[in-house]
Enzyme design. Structure first.
Site, PDB file in Angstrom:
ATOM      1  N   ILE A  28       4.886  -5.799   2.715  1.00  0.00           N
ATOM      2  CA  ILE A  28       6.180  -5.103   2.771  1.00  0.00           C
ATOM      3  C   ILE A  28       6.833  -5.333   4.133  1.00  0.00           C
ATOM      4  O   ILE A  28       8.032  -5.622   4.229  1.00  0.00           O
ATOM      5  CB  ILE A  28       6.000  -3.588   2.498  1.00  0.00           C
ATOM      6  CG1 ILE A  28       5.483  -3.366   1.063  1.00  0.00           C
ATOM      7  CG2 ILE A  28       7.304  -2.835   2.727  1.00  0.00           C
ATOM      8  CD1 ILE A  28       5.168  -1.907   0.711  1.00  0.00           C
ATOM      9  N   ASP A  48       1.019  -5.095  14.633  1.00  0.00           N
ATOM     10  CA  ASP A  48       0.025  -5.392  13.594  1.00  0.00           C
ATOM     11  C   ASP A  48      -1.154  -6.082  14.268  1.00  0.00           C
ATOM     12  O   ASP A  48      -1.063  -6.487  15.427  1.00  0.00           O
ATOM     13  CB  ASP A  48       0.618  -6.304  12.486  1.00  0.00           C
ATOM     14  CG  ASP A  48      -0.088  -6.126  11.135  1.00  0.00           C
ATOM     15  OD1 ASP A  48      -1.321  -6.295  11.095  1.00  0.00           O
ATOM     16  OD2 ASP A  48       0.586  -5.821  10.137  1.00  0.00           O
ATOM     17  N   ARG A 181     -12.565   6.354  -5.904  1.00  0.00           N
ATOM     18  CA  ARG A 181     -11.262   5.708  -6.046  1.00  0.00           C
ATOM     19  C   ARG A 181     -10.161   6.581  -5.418  1.00  0.00           C
ATOM     20  O   ARG A 181      -9.185   6.094  -4.878  1.00  0.00           O
ATOM     21  CB  ARG A 181     -10.965   5.472  -7.533  1.00  0.00           C
ATOM     22  CG  ARG A 181      -9.492   5.414  -7.971  1.00  0.00           C
ATOM     23  CD  ARG A 181      -8.822   4.180  -7.380  1.00  0.00           C
ATOM     24  NE  ARG A 181      -7.393   4.129  -7.585  1.00  0.00           N
ATOM     25  CZ  ARG A 181      -6.778   3.261  -8.349  1.00  0.00           C
ATOM     26  NH1 ARG A 181      -7.466   2.388  -9.031  1.00  0.00           N
ATOM     27  NH2 ARG A 181      -5.462   3.232  -8.416  1.00  0.00           N
ATOM     28  N   TYR A 184      -8.271   7.175  -1.265  1.00  0.00           N
ATOM     29  CA  TYR A 184      -6.980   6.690  -0.729  1.00  0.00           C
ATOM     30  C   TYR A 184      -5.868   7.693  -1.034  1.00  0.00           C
ATOM     31  O   TYR A 184      -5.137   8.132  -0.144  1.00  0.00           O
ATOM     32  CB  TYR A 184      -6.707   5.330  -1.366  1.00  0.00           C
ATOM     33  CG  TYR A 184      -5.323   4.741  -1.230  1.00  0.00           C
ATOM     34  CD1 TYR A 184      -4.883   4.176  -0.036  1.00  0.00           C
ATOM     35  CD2 TYR A 184      -4.457   4.683  -2.337  1.00  0.00           C
ATOM     36  CE1 TYR A 184      -3.623   3.583   0.063  1.00  0.00           C
ATOM     37  CE2 TYR A 184      -3.210   4.089  -2.246  1.00  0.00           C
ATOM     38  CZ  TYR A 184      -2.793   3.539  -1.048  1.00  0.00           C
ATOM     39  OH  TYR A 184      -1.549   2.944  -0.963  1.00  0.00           O
ATOM     40  N   VAL A 252      -9.359  -5.145 -16.743  1.00  0.00           N
ATOM     41  CA  VAL A 252     -10.287  -4.060 -16.431  1.00  0.00           C
ATOM     42  C   VAL A 252     -10.186  -2.974 -17.501  1.00  0.00           C
ATOM     43  O   VAL A 252      -9.083  -2.485 -17.793  1.00  0.00           O
ATOM     44  CB  VAL A 252      -9.971  -3.489 -15.029  1.00  0.00           C
ATOM     45  CG1 VAL A 252     -10.802  -2.231 -14.753  1.00  0.00           C
ATOM     46  CG2 VAL A 252     -10.226  -4.543 -13.959  1.00  0.00           C
ATOM     47  N   TYR A 330     -15.073  -3.408 -10.190  1.00  0.00           N
ATOM     48  CA  TYR A 330     -14.854  -2.679  -8.927  1.00  0.00           C
ATOM     49  C   TYR A 330     -16.109  -1.983  -8.390  1.00  0.00           C
ATOM     50  O   TYR A 330     -16.111  -1.538  -7.249  1.00  0.00           O
ATOM     51  CB  TYR A 330     -13.794  -1.590  -9.119  1.00  0.00           C
ATOM     52  CG  TYR A 330     -12.378  -2.095  -9.277  1.00  0.00           C
ATOM     53  CD1 TYR A 330     -11.696  -2.680  -8.216  1.00  0.00           C
ATOM     54  CD2 TYR A 330     -11.690  -1.942 -10.479  1.00  0.00           C
ATOM     55  CE1 TYR A 330     -10.384  -3.110  -8.349  1.00  0.00           C
ATOM     56  CE2 TYR A 330     -10.371  -2.370 -10.623  1.00  0.00           C
ATOM     57  CZ  TYR A 330      -9.727  -2.953  -9.560  1.00  0.00           C
ATOM     58  OH  TYR A 330      -8.425  -3.376  -9.684  1.00  0.00           O
TER      59      TYR A 330
HETATM   60  P1  NAD Z   1      -0.444  -4.812   3.449  1.00  0.00           P
HETATM   61  O1  NAD Z   1      -1.927  -4.679   3.454  1.00  0.00           O
HETATM   62  O2  NAD Z   1       0.122  -6.137   3.098  1.00  0.00           O
HETATM   63  O3  NAD Z   1       0.137  -4.375   4.870  1.00  0.00           O
HETATM   64  C1  NAD Z   1      -0.460  -3.442   5.718  1.00  0.00           C
HETATM   65  C2  NAD Z   1      -0.455  -4.016   7.128  1.00  0.00           C
HETATM   66  O4  NAD Z   1      -0.979  -3.015   8.015  1.00  0.00           O
HETATM   67  C3  NAD Z   1      -1.366  -5.253   7.263  1.00  0.00           C
HETATM   68  O5  NAD Z   1      -0.653  -6.334   7.813  1.00  0.00           O
HETATM   69  C4  NAD Z   1      -2.468  -4.779   8.190  1.00  0.00           C
HETATM   70  O6  NAD Z   1      -2.964  -5.804   9.052  1.00  0.00           O
HETATM   71  C5  NAD Z   1      -1.781  -3.668   8.978  1.00  0.00           C
HETATM   72  N1  NAD Z   1      -2.735  -2.714   9.537  1.00  0.00           N
HETATM   73  C6  NAD Z   1      -3.695  -2.032   8.865  1.00  0.00           C
HETATM   74  N2  NAD Z   1      -4.412  -1.277   9.718  1.00  0.00           N
HETATM   75  C7  NAD Z   1      -3.900  -1.499  10.948  1.00  0.00           C
HETATM   76  C8  NAD Z   1      -4.234  -1.006  12.247  1.00  0.00           C
HETATM   77  N3  NAD Z   1      -5.269  -0.160  12.425  1.00  0.00           N
HETATM   78  N4  NAD Z   1      -3.499  -1.412  13.282  1.00  0.00           N
HETATM   79  C9  NAD Z   1      -2.471  -2.286  13.107  1.00  0.00           C
HETATM   80  N5  NAD Z   1      -2.111  -2.787  11.916  1.00  0.00           N
HETATM   81  C10 NAD Z   1      -2.826  -2.399  10.837  1.00  0.00           C
HETATM   82  O7  NAD Z   1       0.117  -3.682   2.459  1.00  0.00           O
HETATM   83  P2  NAD Z   1       1.609  -3.449   1.905  1.00  0.00           P
HETATM   84  O8  NAD Z   1       1.599  -3.717   0.454  1.00  0.00           O
HETATM   85  O9  NAD Z   1       2.600  -4.134   2.783  1.00  0.00           O
HETATM   86  O10 NAD Z   1       1.718  -1.873   2.057  1.00  0.00           O
HETATM   87  C11 NAD Z   1       2.336  -1.236   3.169  1.00  0.00           C
HETATM   88  C12 NAD Z   1       2.274   0.281   2.980  1.00  0.00           C
HETATM   89  O11 NAD Z   1       2.846   0.653   1.720  1.00  0.00           O
HETATM   90  C13 NAD Z   1       0.858   0.871   2.981  1.00  0.00           C
HETATM   91  O12 NAD Z   1       0.879   2.087   3.680  1.00  0.00           O
HETATM   92  C14 NAD Z   1       0.547   1.108   1.528  1.00  0.00           C
HETATM   93  O13 NAD Z   1      -0.364   2.176   1.356  1.00  0.00           O
HETATM   94  C15 NAD Z   1       1.928   1.431   0.972  1.00  0.00           C
HETATM   95  N6  NAD Z   1       2.016   1.113  -0.453  1.00  0.00           N
HETATM   96  C16 NAD Z   1       2.325  -0.142  -0.899  1.00  0.00           C
HETATM   97  C17 NAD Z   1       2.416  -0.394  -2.257  1.00  0.00           C
HETATM   98  C18 NAD Z   1       2.838  -1.723  -2.814  1.00  0.00           C
HETATM   99  O14 NAD Z   1       3.223  -1.752  -3.982  1.00  0.00           O
HETATM  100  N7  NAD Z   1       2.798  -2.807  -2.087  1.00  0.00           N
HETATM  101  C19 NAD Z   1       2.145   0.611  -3.182  1.00  0.00           C
HETATM  102  C20 NAD Z   1       1.797   1.871  -2.703  1.00  0.00           C
HETATM  103  C21 NAD Z   1       1.752   2.107  -1.331  1.00  0.00           C
HETATM  104  N1  UDP Z   2      -6.515  -4.877 -12.807  1.00  0.00           N
HETATM  105  C1  UDP Z   2      -7.009  -5.710 -13.826  1.00  0.00           C
HETATM  106  N2  UDP Z   2      -7.478  -6.954 -13.469  1.00  0.00           N
HETATM  107  C2  UDP Z   2      -7.477  -7.417 -12.192  1.00  0.00           C
HETATM  108  C3  UDP Z   2      -6.959  -6.559 -11.161  1.00  0.00           C
HETATM  109  C4  UDP Z   2      -6.489  -5.299 -11.519  1.00  0.00           C
HETATM  110  O1  UDP Z   2      -7.042  -5.330 -15.005  1.00  0.00           O
HETATM  111  O2  UDP Z   2      -7.894  -8.564 -11.974  1.00  0.00           O
HETATM  112  C5  UDP Z   2      -5.943  -3.537 -13.175  1.00  0.00           C
HETATM  113  C6  UDP Z   2      -6.449  -2.330 -12.403  1.00  0.00           C
HETATM  114  O3  UDP Z   2      -7.637  -1.815 -12.977  1.00  0.00           O
HETATM  115  C7  UDP Z   2      -5.285  -1.366 -12.529  1.00  0.00           C
HETATM  116  C8  UDP Z   2      -4.052  -2.289 -12.537  1.00  0.00           C
HETATM  117  O4  UDP Z   2      -4.553  -3.589 -12.870  1.00  0.00           O
HETATM  118  O5  UDP Z   2      -5.345  -0.707 -13.775  1.00  0.00           O
HETATM  119  C9  UDP Z   2      -3.277  -2.362 -11.242  1.00  0.00           C
HETATM  120  O6  UDP Z   2      -4.149  -2.677 -10.191  1.00  0.00           O
HETATM  121  P1  UDP Z   2      -3.704  -2.891  -8.672  1.00  0.00           P
HETATM  122  O7  UDP Z   2      -4.869  -3.496  -7.958  1.00  0.00           O
HETATM  123  O8  UDP Z   2      -2.441  -3.647  -8.563  1.00  0.00           O
HETATM  124  O9  UDP Z   2      -3.489  -1.440  -8.050  1.00  0.00           O
HETATM  125  P2  UDP Z   2      -3.006  -0.015  -8.566  1.00  0.00           P
HETATM  126  O10 UDP Z   2      -1.753  -0.194  -9.372  1.00  0.00           O
HETATM  127  O11 UDP Z   2      -4.117   0.560  -9.388  1.00  0.00           O
HETATM  128  O12 UDP Z   2      -2.775   0.724  -7.313  1.00  0.00           O
END
Ligand code: NAD
Ligand code: UDP
EC number: 4.1.1.35
Length: 389
Positions: A28, A48, A181, A184, A252, A330
């Site tokens: 993101i 980062d 699970r 988080y 899964v 998992y």
């Molecule tokens: P991502 O893993 O790609 O990015 C997270 C970044 O944080 C990584 O680059 C990592 O190196 C950095 N980081 C982690 N711990 C650190 C630390 N101690 N010090 C410095 N940097 C650190 O994940 P993302 O998909 O970009 O997600 C960003 C945020 O959005 C997260 O908080 C995640 O929980 C939330 N989120 C994302 C999604 C999604 O759909 N992508 C869904 C739900 C929540």
């Molecule tokens: N999943 C799956 N096969 C894979 C990876 C994930 O069936 O190879 C399923 C997982 O069990 C969940 C959904 O896909 O039901 C979305 O998983 P993701 O890892 O994207 O994260 P979540 O949406 O659960 O946060």
């Protein structure tokens, strides 16, 4: 090019600001940095431990925004420079987290520390220094839907009151403690409560974002190519990896869970509105997702198989998917959210934002990127053992 005549949703001119973005090198963060550099005059202090995904924004120094982005390689767990950066900025955005489900039940301590303990100083420094905070939480704080506890054929399962997730009404429903699970979701929920309380008691200006499965280019990694061979990324990268290697996609527990997927570029538009409209975004929790893009994981697998065949020109496998138990995939302690439909009333009212991109279109552009970026490297990786033998 950054324009000087930009105005916010109320017609006021937008002043250039300095943003301390923690986790800027992730999926993101990389898209948000791109947007801020290309379309706004804002400055980013990008924090980062990695910067591979934003390298193209940092080098060469002749880039038009070179003086507006600075990378700070800092682990926020233990670095005294963090407070100084937050003090220098007008706004802090915290994206840092362990956020891949494969880690939640296998590395619950790291997950809880990362999503709660490590975020504490960020909240504290923002509150003490009167700095605005946009914190990234997750849709996973909702856990399971109320409807999931009804019998499978119960008519109330069709009633939106039993499954649509609302920021200010829906409960947070997690499994038992052995179901790690939920480590988080629980850590994210507690940091949300802390931020909310800092707002209520100490006047912290905050916005909490709950992303609903944002997907697109640069999400996670392809195991054995730009990440560990044994690593398990989120579903987009898992399925991309299977498609690139011409292996069946693993469903899964039958792939019955439902998700709504949103294109990263649509979601980033929403974040930019939050950044530039503090009066409308402060003190709010926002769902950011696309309720129109709902599929079961099985349907996602089928659609990705079809789209990948189109963009790669390769025929699909005769047996494109295979079932696998969650325990095998998992390990012990996994559990799942059954269904995730975001209610969009609050973000729509406050920011006038709606997602645009259909699931087919977002998969087409994302899988085109995956194919272009990884197909050759995967081919070479697959042929290596043969060549050496
Ligand atoms: P991502 O893993 O790609 O990015 C997270 C970044 O944080 C990584 O680059 C990592 O190196 C950095 N980081 C982690 N711990 C650190 C630390 N101690 N010090 C410095 N940097 C650190 O994940 P993302 O998909 O970009 O997600 C960003 C945020 O959005 C997260 O908080 C995640 O929980 C939330 N989120 C994302 C999604 C999604 O759909 N992508 C869904 C739900 C929540
Ligand atoms: N999943 C799956 N096969 C894979 C990876 C994930 O069936 O190879 C399923 C997982 O069990 C969940 C959904 O896909 O039901 C979305 O998983 P993701 O890892 O994207 O994260 P979540 O949406 O659960 O946060």
């Amino acid at each position: 090019m950054a324009s000087t005549a930009r105005v916010d949703l109320d017609g006021n001119p937008i002043k250039a600001m300095t943003i301390c973005m923690i986790g800027a090198g992730g999926f993101i963060g990389s898209h948000l940095c791109e947007k801020l550099m290309a379309e706004t005059p804002h400055k980013v202090l990008a924090v980062d431990v990695y910067n591979d995904k934003i390298k193209h924004l940092l080098e060469p120094s002749s880039l038009p925004w070179a003086d507006r982005i600075q990378f700070h390689r800092i682990n926020i767990k233990n670095d005294s420079r963090l407070e100084g950066l937050i003090k220098m900025a007008d706004l802090t955005i915290n994206l840092a987290a362990i956020c891949t489900p494969a880690d939640y039940n296998t590395r619950p301590l790291d997950t809880i520390y990362s999503n709660f303990i490590d975020a504490l100083p960020v909240v504290k420094y923002c509150s003490e220094n009167n700095k605005r905070l946009i914190h990234f939480s997750t849709c996973e704080v909702y856990g399971k839907t109320i409807g999931s506890f009804l019998p499978k054929d119960h008519p109330l399962r069709q009633d939106p009151a039993y499954f649509v997730l609302k920021e200010d009404e829906s409960p947070c429903i997690f499994g038992s403690i052995e179901k790690q699970r939920w480590s988080y979701a629980c850590a994210k929920q507690l940091i949300e409560r802390l931020i909310y309380a800092e707002g209520a008691e100490n006047g912290l200006e905050f916005t909490i974002v709950r992303p609903f499965n944002w997907i697109g280019p640069r999400m996670d990694f392809i195991p054995g190519i730009d990440g560990p061979s044994e690593g398990v990324p989120r579903v987009l990268a898992c399925f991309s990896n299977n498609l690139l290697r011409r292996e069946p996609l693993k469903l899964v527990d039958g792939g019955e869970s439902q998700r709504t997927f949103i294109y990263i570029k649509d979601a980033i538009e929403a974040v930019l509105l939050m950044i530039e409209n503090p009066a409308r975004a402060n003190d709010h929790i926002f769902n950011v997702g696309n309720p129109n893009n709902e599929v079961t994981v099985r349907q996602l697998a089928e659609m990705m198989t079809e789209v990948y065949s189109k963009v790669s020109g390769e025929p699909s496998l005769e047996v494109p998917t295979v079932d696998i138990s969650s325990k095998e995939f998992y390990g012990e302690g996994y559990d799942d959210s059954d269904k995730r439909i975001p209610d969009m009333t609050i973000i729509n009212k406050q920011l006038g934002w709606d997602p645009k991109t259909s699931l087919w279109d977002l998969l087409e552009s994302t899988l085109t990127y995956q194919h272009r970026t990884y197909a050759e490297a995967v081919k070479q990786a697959i042929s290596k053992p043969l060549a050496s033998s």
